[in-house]
Design an enzyme around this catalytic site. Structure first.
Site, PDB file in Angstrom:
ATOM      1  N   GLY A  28       0.835  -1.181   0.000  1.00  0.00           N
ATOM      2  CA  GLY A  28       0.000   0.000   0.000  1.00  0.00           C
ATOM      3  C   GLY A  28       0.875   1.236   0.000  1.00  0.00           C
ATOM      4  CE1 TYR A  29       3.670   2.197  -4.036  1.00  0.00           C
ATOM      5  CE2 TYR A  29       1.644   0.938  -4.224  1.00  0.00           C
ATOM      6  CZ  TYR A  29       2.990   1.102  -4.503  1.00  0.00           C
ATOM      7  OH  TYR A  29       3.646   0.141  -5.226  1.00  0.00           O
ATOM      8  CG  LEU A  30       2.252   5.099   3.990  1.00  0.00           C
ATOM      9  CD1 LEU A  30       3.525   4.997   4.807  1.00  0.00           C
ATOM     10  CD2 LEU A  30       1.035   5.149   4.889  1.00  0.00           C
TER      11      LEU A  30
END
Length: 155
Positions: A28-30
């Site tokens: 997942g990408y912050l």
């Protein structure tokens, strides 16, 4: 910042993966797709990683550190809406190079991509992909994992 020199391709035909190592990956990408850097959480089987990437194309900056599951779980909710799930197969190519073939799940199925990292730009540019590699997408932003996580499969 450390450098990653990598070429990415779609997969035309799945090769024999019986000798490849398989790992289940969720990441997942912050950061958002329009941010100048990429901050990613990745779980690869029982390993947890935080990665910072900068730049686009063949040569990118990259720093990665292993984190605890608790640290991963603390930040994972912040990646909602910017996640991917895939199986990663790692194997050998001729000349001592290593491939990483990703078979995406969920909304990104049936996408399959393969990437190869190189010790130098010269080696990357002189690489001749095997027959099972398809179209090169190294410079196609639509096939960056961060973009795929938000926008889905390219049309």
């Amino acid at each position: 910042m450390n450098q990653e020199i990598e070429r990415r391709f779609l997969v035309a035909v799945l090769p024999d993966l019986s000798a490849a190592r398989r790992a289940q990956v969720r990441q997942g990408y912050l950061t958002r797709p329009d941010d100048s850097t990429e901050l990613r959480l990745r779980q690869m089987d029982e390993r947890y990683l935080l990665t910072l990437k900068d730049g686009e194309g063949l040569v990118r900056g990259e720093r990665e550190v292993e984190i605890t599951r608790l640290q991963f779980d603390t930040f994972w909710p912040e990646t909602d809406g910017r996640r991917i799930v895939k199986a990663r197969f790692t194997g050998a190519l001729a000349g001592g190079l290593i491939f990483e073939l990703d078979v995406f799940s969920g909304a990104l199925a049936p996408l399959r991509m393969v990437e190869v990292e190189f010790p130098s730009e010269e080696e990357a540019l002189s690489f001749t992909p095997p027959d099972w590699f398809g179209a090169e997408v190294t410079n196609d932003r639509r096939y960056r994992n961060r973009i795929l996580a938000v926008e889905g499969l390219p049309v």
